[in-house]
Enzyme design. Structure first.
Site, PDB file in Angstrom:
ATOM      1  N   ALA A  70       0.838  -1.191   0.000  1.00  0.00           N
ATOM      2  CA  ALA A  70       0.000   0.000   0.000  1.00  0.00           C
ATOM      3  C   ALA A  70       0.879   1.250   0.000  1.00  0.00           C
ATOM      4  O   ALA A  70       2.020   1.231   0.462  1.00  0.00           O
ATOM      5  CB  ALA A  70      -0.923  -0.003   1.212  1.00  0.00           C
ATOM      6  N   GLY A 113       0.442  -5.261   0.737  1.00  0.00           N
ATOM      7  CA  GLY A 113      -0.722  -5.302  -0.133  1.00  0.00           C
ATOM      8  C   GLY A 113      -0.432  -5.905  -1.487  1.00  0.00           C
ATOM      9  O   GLY A 113      -1.335  -6.438  -2.137  1.00  0.00           O
ATOM     10  N   GLU A 116      -0.920  -9.489  -0.940  1.00  0.00           N
ATOM     11  CA  GLU A 116      -2.350  -9.728  -0.749  1.00  0.00           C
ATOM     12  C   GLU A 116      -3.109  -9.648  -2.075  1.00  0.00           C
ATOM     13  O   GLU A 116      -4.059 -10.404  -2.298  1.00  0.00           O
ATOM     14  CB  GLU A 116      -2.905  -8.740   0.274  1.00  0.00           C
ATOM     15  N   GLU A 136       3.727  -5.710   7.433  1.00  0.00           N
ATOM     16  CA  GLU A 136       2.821  -4.778   8.114  1.00  0.00           C
ATOM     17  C   GLU A 136       3.125  -4.601   9.595  1.00  0.00           C
ATOM     18  O   GLU A 136       3.037  -3.477  10.122  1.00  0.00           O
ATOM     19  CB  GLU A 136       1.372  -5.243   7.932  1.00  0.00           C
TER      20      GLU A 136
END
Length: 254
Positions: A70, A113, A116, A136
């Protein structure tokens, strides 16, 4: 105006290339919005989707990159209500639920991300240089966009704990051994490898593939009733009669 993803429309599949090389394809809200637009199109007109990265200029020269995670400049400013909106998790769930299969073709970083996003795909192909991790916890948050359940379902709980709780990063060969990816290709052959997989999928009956994908996600208690209903639909399809007749005709010629 520049786009966060570049889309190449083919006859049998759509290729979406993440295109923010200046920030290592960090996933920002613009990229999320553009991927939602693509999902809306593929929900109306199902096609196989290939998601891949681009080449970024680094201090060591050009390097492939899938997605580094992200966008931290946005993530730092997000608060409780943003988390409850599920900005990335909602998108990744939508990608996972697309009618036709999704292939992630990964070179370089697939972190946070980015991993993911790859986990939301049905298939992952990669290069030996790919790197997979969930950093994270080092940033004071959890992997809240799917890794906490998709990762353990894919590689098993012990390895998922190493990645999520101890910061382990896998290279392409380790990811292949852990069945996180199904194929490895040199960087120059990665897209061709993903397209070859898409071509194999496209040779199958699209409705049979679509229903099989949906049935893989239903609770065990729904089987075999859900299977019987889906099979009843397929037993009446023209493709079933045409494909079985072609099989019988071909067998008669052997």
């Amino acid at each position: 105006m520049s786009h966060a993803i570049d889309i190449v429309q083919g006859e049998e599949w759509v290729l979406a290339r993440l295109n923010r090389p200046e920030v290592r394809n960090a996933i920002d809200e613009k990229m999320v919005s553009e991927l939602h637009e693509l999902c809306a199109h593929l929900e109306r007109e199902p096609q196989i989707l290939i998601i891949t990265g681009c080449v970024a200029q680094t201090s060591r020269g050009p390097r492939g990159i899938f997605a580094s995670g992200a966008d931290i400049s946005e993530l730092r400013e997000r608060r409780r209500e943003d988390a409850l909106r599920g900005i990335n998790s909602g998108l990744f769930q939508r990608i996972a639920a697309l009618p036709a299969p999704v292939i992630a073709a990964i070179d370089g970083f697939a972190l946070g991300g980015g991993l993911e996003l790859a986990l939301a795909a049905d298939f992952r192909v990669a290069t030996p240089q790919a790197r997979f991790g969930q950093p994270e916890a080092n940033l004071g948050i959890i992997a809240g966009a799917g890794a906490l359940w998709r990762l353990k379902n894919t590689v098993g709980m012990p390895l998922a704990k190493e990645i999520l709780l101890a910061g382990r990063v896998l290279d392409g060969n380790e990811a292949l051994a852990a069945q996180l990816v199904s194929e490895l290709h040199p960087p120059v052959e990665l897209q061709a490898g993903a397209e070859a997989l898409a071509r194999r999928i496209a040779q199958l009956d699209p409705l049979a593939v679509r229903l099989s994908k949906q049935l893989l996600e239903v609770p065990e208690s729904a089987h075999p009733v859900a299977d019987n209903i889906a099979q009843a639909v397929l037993f009446e399809s023209d493709a079933k009669f045409d494909r079985m007749q072609a099989f019988l005709d071909g067998r008669g010629k052997s």
